[in-house]
Design a protein around this motif. Structure first.
Motif, PDB file in Angstrom:
ATOM      1  N   GLU A  66       0.816  -1.213   0.000  1.00 49.05           N
ATOM      2  CA  GLU A  66       0.000   0.000   0.000  1.00 49.05           C
ATOM      3  C   GLU A  66       0.853   1.268   0.000  1.00 49.05           C
ATOM      4  O   GLU A  66       0.330   2.370   0.142  1.00 49.05           O
ATOM      5  N   GLN A  67       2.173   1.072  -0.131  1.00 48.20           N
ATOM      6  CA  GLN A  67       3.120   2.189  -0.237  1.00 48.20           C
ATOM      7  C   GLN A  67       2.988   3.163   0.938  1.00 48.20           C
ATOM      8  O   GLN A  67       3.011   4.381   0.770  1.00 48.20           O
ATOM      9  N   ILE A  68       2.887   2.588   2.129  1.00 47.94           N
ATOM     10  CA  ILE A  68       2.860   3.393   3.350  1.00 47.94           C
ATOM     11  C   ILE A  68       4.302   3.485   3.836  1.00 47.94           C
ATOM     12  O   ILE A  68       4.925   2.460   4.124  1.00 47.94           O
ATOM     13  N   PRO A  69       4.873   4.676   3.927  1.00 44.21           N
ATOM     14  CA  PRO A  69       6.316   4.800   4.201  1.00 44.21           C
ATOM     15  C   PRO A  69       6.723   4.635   5.667  1.00 44.21           C
ATOM     16  O   PRO A  69       7.692   5.240   6.112  1.00 44.21           O
ATOM     17  N   LEU A  70       5.985   3.816   6.416  1.00 42.62           N
ATOM     18  CA  LEU A  70       6.389   3.504   7.789  1.00 42.62           C
ATOM     19  C   LEU A  70       7.573   2.546   7.713  1.00 42.62           C
ATOM     20  O   LEU A  70       7.511   1.522   7.031  1.00 42.62           O
ATOM     21  N   LEU A  71       8.654   2.860   8.413  1.00 39.51           N
ATOM     22  CA  LEU A  71       9.865   2.045   8.355  1.00 39.51           C
ATOM     23  C   LEU A  71       9.875   1.059   9.514  1.00 39.51           C
ATOM     24  O   LEU A  71       9.744   1.446  10.678  1.00 39.51           O
ATOM     25  N   MET A  72      10.018  -0.221   9.190  1.00 35.89           N
ATOM     26  CA  MET A  72      10.052  -1.264  10.204  1.00 35.89           C
ATOM     27  C   MET A  72      11.395  -1.975  10.164  1.00 35.89           C
ATOM     28  O   MET A  72      12.067  -2.009   9.139  1.00 35.89           O
ATOM     29  N   ARG A 129      16.277   4.081  21.519  1.00 33.99           N
ATOM     30  CA  ARG A 129      15.039   3.308  21.452  1.00 33.99           C
ATOM     31  C   ARG A 129      14.930   2.629  20.094  1.00 33.99           C
ATOM     32  O   ARG A 129      15.368   3.173  19.085  1.00 33.99           O
ATOM     33  N   LYS A 130      14.343   1.443  20.093  1.00 32.19           N
ATOM     34  CA  LYS A 130      14.228   0.669  18.847  1.00 32.19           C
ATOM     35  C   LYS A 130      12.753   0.386  18.569  1.00 32.19           C
ATOM     36  O   LYS A 130      12.240  -0.682  18.910  1.00 32.19           O
ATOM     37  N   PRO A 131      12.065   1.348  17.964  1.00 34.57           N
ATOM     38  CA  PRO A 131      10.649   1.131  17.665  1.00 34.57           C
ATOM     39  C   PRO A 131      10.485   0.040  16.616  1.00 34.57           C
ATOM     40  O   PRO A 131      11.380  -0.205  15.804  1.00 34.57           O
ATOM     41  N   ASP A 132       9.332  -0.606  16.617  1.00 32.75           N
ATOM     42  CA  ASP A 132       9.044  -1.603  15.578  1.00 32.75           C
ATOM     43  C   ASP A 132       8.699  -0.922  14.265  1.00 32.75           C
ATOM     44  O   ASP A 132       8.852  -1.506  13.201  1.00 32.75           O
ATOM     45  N   GLY A 133       8.227   0.303  14.353  1.00 33.81           N
ATOM     46  CA  GLY A 133       7.940   1.083  13.158  1.00 33.81           C
ATOM     47  C   GLY A 133       8.084   2.559  13.463  1.00 33.81           C
ATOM     48  O   GLY A 133       7.764   2.998  14.571  1.00 33.81           O
ATOM     49  N   VAL A 134       8.581   3.338  12.508  1.00 32.52           N
ATOM     50  CA  VAL A 134       8.776   4.770  12.742  1.00 32.52           C
ATOM     51  C   VAL A 134       8.680   5.514  11.414  1.00 32.52           C
ATOM     52  O   VAL A 134       9.042   4.998  10.355  1.00 32.52           O
ATOM     53  N   TYR A 135       8.182   6.745  11.488  1.00 29.17           N
ATOM     54  CA  TYR A 135       8.120   7.634  10.320  1.00 29.17           C
ATOM     55  C   TYR A 135       8.351   9.058  10.823  1.00 29.17           C
ATOM     56  O   TYR A 135       7.771   9.446  11.836  1.00 29.17           O
ATOM     57  N   PRO A 136       9.202   9.849  10.150  1.00 26.19           N
ATOM     58  CA  PRO A 136      10.061   9.500   9.005  1.00 26.19           C
ATOM     59  C   PRO A 136      11.297   8.728   9.457  1.00 26.19           C
ATOM     60  O   PRO A 136      11.441   8.410  10.636  1.00 26.19           O
TER      61      PRO A 136
END
Length: 287
Positions: free
Chosen positions: A132-138, A153-160
């Motif tokens: 879905e081209q969602i730019p959340l970085l995992m 901190r090491k999030p499971d997902g982060v933007y930008p």
């Protein structure tokens, strides 16, 4: 996780161990005489999945404790091909009920299957983000967001992308909850802590305390104070989202309390809603 065909098949394989040439030969009147197994026997049995779980259950080991035991200096003396057999053999009881060991082995296998299922959910989540081209970085690779309680901190997902040194706008935590009654409280503490730290550092977080003089007000009006805190927390970025990999039916009662500290909580049945919310937040911030 509900009982699965894989676990049913595993139960059948465990039961068949009674007729296994090596294990069956040391089962007498419902008891397994583990002392009669040689290290060579144990080494051969560990190559079989059902026998592997049966033996580590009998030895009161799991994946983590087995790994630690293999690193122990005594085990390191043994030749590498025999090391695991040495560790397991040295911890086997003299004798124990076959039924008891079988029950423990099934519990170990169930936990591993649940872990794999949750890992599969995370992978499907990543694939949907890409589709879905969602730019959340995992992760992987691991992304680091500088903090003060925890330096990285090491999030499971982060933007930008934190590699650009831009402050996070969206911060995602995925929490595995094996047993809701036992595990969720620790997970709630973790996400509340992360949300407060991120919103303090990267948002204009302002919290005005209630200055209560008695605990009775909290007991009688907990929902009111949760709403008041949420109103202040949700004004600050980043938007903090938590995906709890557990049953909504079991954990729904914790949602209101969790959402006093984080922007949104989703459970494993709410993947679609979670993705839609992430997509909306990223779009609102120019992603």
């Amino acid at each position: 996780m509900t009982e699965s065909p894989l676990l049913d098949e595993f139960r059948r394989l465990i039961d068949e161990l009674k007729r296994h040439p090596r294990i069956g030969s040391v089962v007498k009147r419902g008891e397994v005489r583990f002392n009669d197994l040689s290290r060579e026997d144990v080494a051969a049995l560990l190559k079989d999945e059902a026998a592997y779980y049966f033996l580590i259950a009998a030895a009161a080991l799991n994946r983590t404790t087995l790994k630690k035991a293999l690193a122990h200096e005594e085990a390191q003396i043994v030749a590498a091909p025999q090391r695991k057999a040495f560790v397991v053999k040295s911890r086997l009881p003299v004798r124990r009920s076959f039924a008891e060991v079988a029950s423990s082995a099934i519990a170990l296998r169930r936990a591993d299957l649940e872990r794999k299922t949750r890992g599969g959910i995370e992978q499907l989540f990543r694939e949907r983000l890409a589709d879905e081209q969602i730019p959340l970085l995992m992760s992987p690779p691991v992304r680091h967001v500088p903090g003060i309680l925890i330096g990285k901190r090491k999030p499971d997902g982060v933007y930008p992308d934190p590699a650009t040194h831009a402050a996070p706008i969206l911060y995602l935590e995925i929490k595995n909850v094996r047993r809701v009654a036992d595990d969720i409280q620790k997970r709630l503490y973790e996400v509340a802590e992360a949300a407060l730290e991120m919103k303090f550092l990267y948002g204009d977080l302002r919290i005005e305390g209630a200055a209560l003089k008695t605990t009775r007000d909290v007991l009688e009006n907990s929902s009111t104070y949760r709403r008041k805190l949420r109103a202040q927390i949700s004004k600050a970025t980043p938007v903090v989202i938590v995906l709890m990999l557990c049953s909504k039916r079991e954990a729904e009662k914790y949602r209101e309390g969790a959402e006093a500290f984080v922007d949104r909580v989703f459970f494993q049945e709410e993947i679609e809603e979670c993705l839609a919310f992430i997509k909306r937040v990223v779009a609102e911030h120019g992603g």
